[in-house]
Design an enzyme around this catalytic site. Sequence first.
Site, PDB file in Angstrom:
ATOM      1  N   GLY A  12      -4.764  22.613 -21.983  1.00 24.12           N
ATOM      2  CA  GLY A  12      -6.209  22.823 -21.817  1.00 24.12           C
ATOM      3  C   GLY A  12      -7.105  21.873 -22.589  1.00 24.12           C
ATOM      4  CG  ASN A  14      -8.698  17.232 -18.927  1.00 24.03           C
ATOM      5  OD1 ASN A  14      -9.518  16.320 -18.859  1.00 24.03           O
ATOM      6  ND2 ASN A  14      -7.388  17.011 -18.960  1.00 24.03           N
ATOM      7  CG  MET A  90       1.067  22.357 -14.200  1.00 23.13           C
ATOM      8  SD  MET A  90       0.657  20.644 -13.818  1.00 23.13           S
ATOM      9  CE  MET A  90       2.288  20.029 -13.436  1.00 23.13           C
ATOM     10  NE  ARG A  91       1.342  28.837  -9.440  1.00 26.12           N
ATOM     11  CZ  ARG A  91       2.644  28.959  -9.190  1.00 26.12           C
ATOM     12  NH1 ARG A  91       3.095  29.057  -7.957  1.00 26.12           N
ATOM     13  NH2 ARG A  91       3.532  28.990 -10.166  1.00 26.12           N
ATOM     14  CG  ASN A 107      -6.469  17.683  -9.567  1.00 23.86           C
ATOM     15  OD1 ASN A 107      -6.304  18.368 -10.578  1.00 23.86           O
ATOM     16  ND2 ASN A 107      -5.555  16.820  -9.146  1.00 23.86           N
ATOM     17  CG  HIS A 109      -3.510  12.173 -10.508  1.00 16.64           C
ATOM     18  ND1 HIS A 109      -2.453  13.055 -10.529  1.00 16.64           N
ATOM     19  CD2 HIS A 109      -2.973  10.931 -10.408  1.00 16.64           C
ATOM     20  CE1 HIS A 109      -1.324  12.375 -10.426  1.00 16.64           C
ATOM     21  NE2 HIS A 109      -1.613  11.088 -10.354  1.00 16.64           N
TER      22      HIS A 109
HETATM   23  C1  GRF Z   1      -4.147  16.067 -17.501  1.00 10.07           C
HETATM   24  O1  GRF Z   1      -3.530  14.857 -17.807  1.00 10.07           O
HETATM   25  C2  GRF Z   1      -4.637  16.065 -16.083  1.00 10.07           C
HETATM   26  O2  GRF Z   1      -4.986  14.801 -15.614  1.00 10.07           O
HETATM   27  C3  GRF Z   1      -3.453  16.566 -15.309  1.00 10.07           C
HETATM   28  O3  GRF Z   1      -2.865  17.525 -16.146  1.00 10.07           O
HETATM   29  C4  GRF Z   1      -3.166  17.232 -17.504  1.00 10.07           C
HETATM   30  C5  GRF Z   1      -3.728  18.477 -18.109  1.00 10.07           C
HETATM   31  O4  GRF Z   1      -3.854  18.401 -19.495  1.00 10.07           O
HETATM   32  N1  GRF Z   1      -3.849  17.058 -14.015  1.00 10.07           N
HETATM   33  P1  GRF Z   1      -4.668  19.495 -20.299  1.00 10.07           P
HETATM   34  O5  GRF Z   1      -4.012  20.851 -20.021  1.00 10.07           O
HETATM   35  O6  GRF Z   1      -6.093  19.463 -19.838  1.00 10.07           O
HETATM   36  O7  GRF Z   1      -4.519  19.115 -21.735  1.00 10.07           O
END
Ligand code: GRF
Length: 200
Positions: A12, A14, A90-91, A107, A109
Amino acid sequence: MKKIAVFVSGSGTNLQAIIDNIRNGRLKAEIALVVSDQKKAFALKRASKAGIKTLVLEPGSFANRREFEAELVRHLKKEKAEIIVLAGFMRILTPFFIRKYRNKVINIHPALLPAFPGGCAIDDAFRYGVKTTGVTVHFVDEEVDHGPIICQEAVEIREGETLKELEERIHKVEHRIYSQAIAGVLSGRFSVKGRIVKKG
Ligand code: GRF
């Protein structure tokens, strides 16, 4: 204030950046709900610490994916979330869900799509030996890591740097540009035609 929901599965960072950017006024939005499909996700702790409502929905407790997503939709409607921000969720969401929220699910990436889709993008780019990778924010469509691209930022891979160092630099970019992209989507200043996202 416009409401968003953030979907998470893991650490988390982000989500934390979004929380921080809302606090410091860079992002004018309210996180109405944080949803996790993993009850142990550290992201849930971050949300609770910030006083944000959380919801754990484990797909295994539903008869099928449709039931799981129907429950998600019920909660999102109740919270009046305008956009759904996937932050390490992750789904894969099925067409049933995506069609209900067309161009409202975004999303992030950690690569320059369409290069290096999938769950190990930073590692894949590093091992492939590309000189430039980066970050992509995109609308989510029915295919994985595929929808119309909102913004991208390149990150050069420095000679001799370790995977860990590259990961750190990529995450730093993610934490800055995701909030900017969310602000843009909330402001309604993007139009989407086919694969092309335009400002204004
Ligand atoms: C990030 O690198 C994002 O780009 C990818 O999953 C990761 C999530 O990291 N989709 P976090 O849980 O936000 O630390």
